[in-house]
Design a protein around this motif. Structure first.
Motif, mmCIF file in Angstrom:
data_model
loop_
_atom_site.group_PDB
_atom_site.id
_atom_site.type_symbol
_atom_site.label_atom_id
_atom_site.label_comp_id
_atom_site.label_asym_id
_atom_site.label_seq_id
_atom_site.Cartn_x
_atom_site.Cartn_y
_atom_site.Cartn_z
ATOM 1 N N SER A 207 -6.136 -41.685 11.160
ATOM 2 C CA SER A 207 -6.046 -43.034 11.715
ATOM 3 C C SER A 207 -6.550 -42.962 13.146
ATOM 4 C CB SER A 207 -4.597 -43.525 11.716
ATOM 5 O OG SER A 207 -4.125 -43.621 10.403
ATOM 6 N N PRO A 208 -7.768 -43.463 13.402
ATOM 7 C CA PRO A 208 -8.303 -43.379 14.764
ATOM 8 C C PRO A 208 -7.415 -44.134 15.758
ATOM 9 C CG PRO A 208 -10.027 -43.958 13.204
ATOM 10 C CD PRO A 208 -8.719 -44.053 12.477
ATOM 11 N N GLN A 209 -7.296 -43.565 16.950
ATOM 12 C CA GLN A 209 -6.560 -44.214 18.033
ATOM 13 C C GLN A 209 -7.572 -44.928 18.912
ATOM 14 O OE1 GLN A 209 -4.951 -40.582 19.565
ATOM 15 N NE2 GLN A 209 -3.038 -40.813 18.433
ATOM 16 N N ASN A 210 -7.464 -46.251 18.984
ATOM 17 C CA ASN A 210 -8.416 -47.040 19.768
ATOM 18 C C ASN A 210 -8.021 -47.067 21.238
ATOM 19 O OD1 ASN A 210 -10.023 -47.726 17.543
ATOM 20 N ND2 ASN A 210 -8.685 -49.429 17.029
ATOM 21 N N GLU A 211 -9.057 -47.018 22.099
ATOM 22 C CA GLU A 211 -8.841 -47.125 23.538
ATOM 23 C C GLU A 211 -8.692 -48.590 23.921
ATOM 24 O OE1 GLU A 211 -8.641 -44.437 25.628
ATOM 25 O OE2 GLU A 211 -8.841 -43.124 23.894
ATOM 26 N N LYS A 212 -8.240 -48.839 25.149
ATOM 27 C CA LYS A 212 -8.023 -50.202 25.630
ATOM 28 C C LYS A 212 -9.293 -51.044 25.638
ATOM 29 C CE LYS A 212 -4.068 -49.062 28.490
ATOM 30 N NZ LYS A 212 -3.568 -48.906 29.858
ATOM 31 N N ASN A 213 -10.454 -50.396 25.839
ATOM 32 C CA ASN A 213 -11.714 -51.151 25.896
ATOM 33 C C ASN A 213 -12.154 -51.675 24.526
ATOM 34 O OD1 ASN A 213 -12.827 -48.965 24.522
ATOM 35 N ND2 ASN A 213 -13.961 -48.202 26.282
ATOM 36 N N ASN A 214 -11.471 -51.257 23.464
ATOM 37 C CA ASN A 214 -11.752 -51.664 22.090
ATOM 38 C C ASN A 214 -13.158 -51.274 21.609
ATOM 39 O OD1 ASN A 214 -10.532 -52.636 19.787
ATOM 40 N ND2 ASN A 214 -11.394 -54.668 20.004
ATOM 41 N N LYS A 215 -13.813 -50.347 22.321
ATOM 42 C CA LYS A 215 -15.122 -49.829 21.897
ATOM 43 C C LYS A 215 -15.002 -48.387 21.419
ATOM 44 C CE LYS A 215 -18.114 -52.252 25.195
ATOM 45 N NZ LYS A 215 -19.088 -52.039 26.268
ATOM 46 N N THR A 216 -14.138 -47.637 22.075
ATOM 47 C CA THR A 216 -14.063 -46.208 21.785
ATOM 48 C C THR A 216 -12.738 -45.861 21.113
ATOM 49 O OG1 THR A 216 -13.238 -45.751 24.006
ATOM 50 C CG2 THR A 216 -15.595 -45.541 23.669
ATOM 51 N N SER A 217 -12.767 -44.747 20.387
ATOM 52 C CA SER A 217 -11.554 -44.268 19.737
ATOM 53 C C SER A 217 -11.585 -42.757 19.617
ATOM 54 C CB SER A 217 -11.359 -44.941 18.373
ATOM 55 O OG SER A 217 -12.368 -44.552 17.480
ATOM 56 N N CYS A 218 -10.534 -42.218 19.067
ATOM 57 C CA CYS A 218 -10.376 -40.768 18.973
ATOM 58 C C CYS A 218 -9.704 -40.437 17.646
ATOM 59 C CB CYS A 218 -9.504 -40.335 20.154
ATOM 60 S SG CYS A 218 -8.782 -38.712 20.007
ATOM 61 N N ILE A 219 -10.157 -39.355 17.013
ATOM 62 C CA ILE A 219 -9.442 -38.835 15.849
ATOM 63 C C ILE A 219 -8.915 -37.446 16.215
ATOM 64 C CG2 ILE A 219 -10.377 -40.145 13.912
ATOM 65 C CD1 ILE A 219 -12.560 -38.103 13.581
ATOM 66 N N SER A 220 -7.698 -37.165 15.772
ATOM 67 C CA SER A 220 -7.047 -35.897 16.120
ATOM 68 C C SER A 220 -6.758 -35.084 14.869
ATOM 69 C CB SER A 220 -5.726 -36.169 16.845
ATOM 70 O OG SER A 220 -5.951 -36.848 18.043
ATOM 71 N N TYR A 221 -6.970 -33.789 14.999
ATOM 72 C CA TYR A 221 -6.685 -32.843 13.916
ATOM 73 C C TYR A 221 -5.665 -31.843 14.442
ATOM 74 C CZ TYR A 221 -10.739 -34.914 11.751
ATOM 75 O OH TYR A 221 -11.615 -35.820 11.205
ATOM 76 N N THR A 222 -4.529 -31.750 13.758
ATOM 77 C CA THR A 222 -3.477 -30.837 14.188
ATOM 78 C C THR A 222 -3.243 -29.701 13.191
ATOM 79 O OG1 THR A 222 -1.824 -32.310 13.214
ATOM 80 C CG2 THR A 222 -2.288 -32.592 15.573
ATOM 81 N N SER A 223 -3.762 -29.835 11.998
ATOM 82 C CA SER A 223 -3.626 -28.773 11.003
ATOM 83 C C SER A 223 -4.632 -27.667 11.327
ATOM 84 C CB SER A 223 -3.907 -29.326 9.605
ATOM 85 O OG SER A 223 -4.241 -28.286 8.721
ATOM 86 N N ILE A 224 -4.131 -26.457 11.493
ATOM 87 C CA ILE A 224 -5.016 -25.326 11.789
ATOM 88 C C ILE A 224 -6.030 -25.146 10.672
ATOM 89 C CG2 ILE A 224 -5.122 -22.828 12.223
ATOM 90 C CD1 ILE A 224 -3.919 -24.632 14.496
ATOM 91 N N ASN A 225 -5.614 -25.336 9.435
ATOM 92 C CA ASN A 225 -6.546 -25.199 8.307
ATOM 93 C C ASN A 225 -7.660 -26.235 8.376
ATOM 94 O OD1 ASN A 225 -5.232 -22.994 7.234
ATOM 95 N ND2 ASN A 225 -3.919 -24.216 5.919
ATOM 96 N N GLU A 226 -7.328 -27.467 8.756
ATOM 97 C CA GLU A 226 -8.362 -28.496 8.890
ATOM 98 C C GLU A 226 -9.307 -28.187 10.043
ATOM 99 O OE1 GLU A 226 -6.808 -32.616 6.948
ATOM 100 O OE2 GLU A 226 -6.308 -32.320 9.057
ATOM 101 N N ILE A 227 -8.760 -27.720 11.165
ATOM 102 C CA ILE A 227 -9.605 -27.364 12.316
ATOM 103 C C ILE A 227 -10.571 -26.247 11.910
ATOM 104 C CG2 ILE A 227 -9.606 -26.354 14.636
ATOM 105 C CD1 ILE A 227 -6.907 -27.863 15.093
ATOM 106 N N LYS A 228 -10.058 -25.238 11.230
ATOM 107 C CA LYS A 228 -10.921 -24.136 10.768
ATOM 108 C C LYS A 228 -11.980 -24.651 9.795
ATOM 109 C CE LYS A 228 -7.716 -20.269 11.244
ATOM 110 N NZ LYS A 228 -6.878 -19.282 10.529
ATOM 111 N N SER A 229 -11.578 -25.549 8.923
ATOM 112 C CA SER A 229 -12.502 -26.106 7.942
ATOM 113 C C SER A 229 -13.638 -26.879 8.607
ATOM 114 C CB SER A 229 -11.730 -27.003 6.970
ATOM 115 O OG SER A 229 -12.583 -27.528 5.991
ATOM 116 N N ILE A 230 -13.316 -27.644 9.648
ATOM 117 C CA ILE A 230 -14.341 -28.389 10.391
ATOM 118 C C ILE A 230 -15.344 -27.417 10.992
ATOM 119 C CG2 ILE A 230 -14.773 -29.782 12.472
ATOM 120 C CD1 ILE A 230 -12.049 -31.185 11.827
ATOM 121 N N PHE A 231 -14.854 -26.341 11.628
ATOM 122 C CA PHE A 231 -15.764 -25.414 12.282
ATOM 123 C C PHE A 231 -16.530 -24.539 11.296
ATOM 124 C CE2 PHE A 231 -13.051 -26.743 15.803
ATOM 125 C CZ PHE A 231 -14.061 -27.318 16.557
#
Length: 195
Positions: A145-169
């Motif tokens: 679930s992306p976290q939207n910034e106040k400007n309503n243009k930008t957002s961020c997605i966060s990965y906290t699972s070590i397995n998912e982080i490893k999978s991305i890389f």
């Protein structure tokens, strides 16, 4: 031009006076662009920090726009249509992500805290939505679930699972790549949890 360089163009390129401009504190990314266009890189002071700049007319701006590129400050930015995205996303993630540690609880009742590694990827909210889907399909991550910034243009997605982080890389790991970024990854993955 390869998809990695296209990822750099989509990440940091903007138009000024009919030229495509690239600025970054890491000269490496401009050197990748320079390999294609041959223009000189120069230094510029920005609030007491040095950043590197490359200005070029080499790239056909209309052709870039036809595949989805637009200025960094645009309200809507989409990914280009590519056969695969690992090279493009390697550049994008090297430029627009951050590692930090988030506080978590082992036992909420006893309030036993620890810090665990987190990967955050930033960008225009439409672009982040697309990246979220690609990483879900190609790197086997869960949809975030992306976290939207106040400007309503930008957002961020966060990965906290070590397995998912490893999978991305594992998904984006190829050459060329920005060495300092990958050294940080290796270092942080050796210590994903701080007690």
């Amino acid at each position: 031009m390869n998809d990695y360089i296209l990822g750099i163009i989509f990440s940091i390129g903007y138009i000024s006076r009919g030229r495509l401009i690239f600025k970054n504190k890491n000269k490496y990314f401009l050197e990748q662009i320079q390999k294609v266009c041959g223009n000189n890189i120069y230094e510029q002071k920005d609030k007491n920090n040095i950043q590197y700049v490359l200005s070029t007319k080499y790239f056909n701006i209309e052709k870039l726009k036809s595949i989805g590129w637009n200025n960094r400050s645009s309200d809507v930015r989409k990914l280009p249509e590519l056969n695969q995205y690992s090279d493009f996303l390697r550049a994008y993630i090297e430029l627009h992500s951050r590692f930090d540690y988030s506080t978590r609880y082992r036992n909420k009742r006893k309030k036993i805290k620890y810090k665990a590694l987190r990967l955050r990827i930033y960008g225009n909210k439409v672009l982040i939505k697309d990246i979220n889907k690609i990483l879900n399909m190609d790197a086997n991550t869960t949809l975030k679930s992306p976290q939207n910034e106040k400007n309503n243009k930008t957002s961020c997605i966060s990965y906290t699972s070590i397995n998912e982080i490893k999978s991305i890389f594992q998904y984006i790991e190829k050459r060329p790549y920005f060495n300092s970024f990958w050294e940080e990854i290796e270092s942080k993955l050796r210590m994903p949890i701080i007690v």
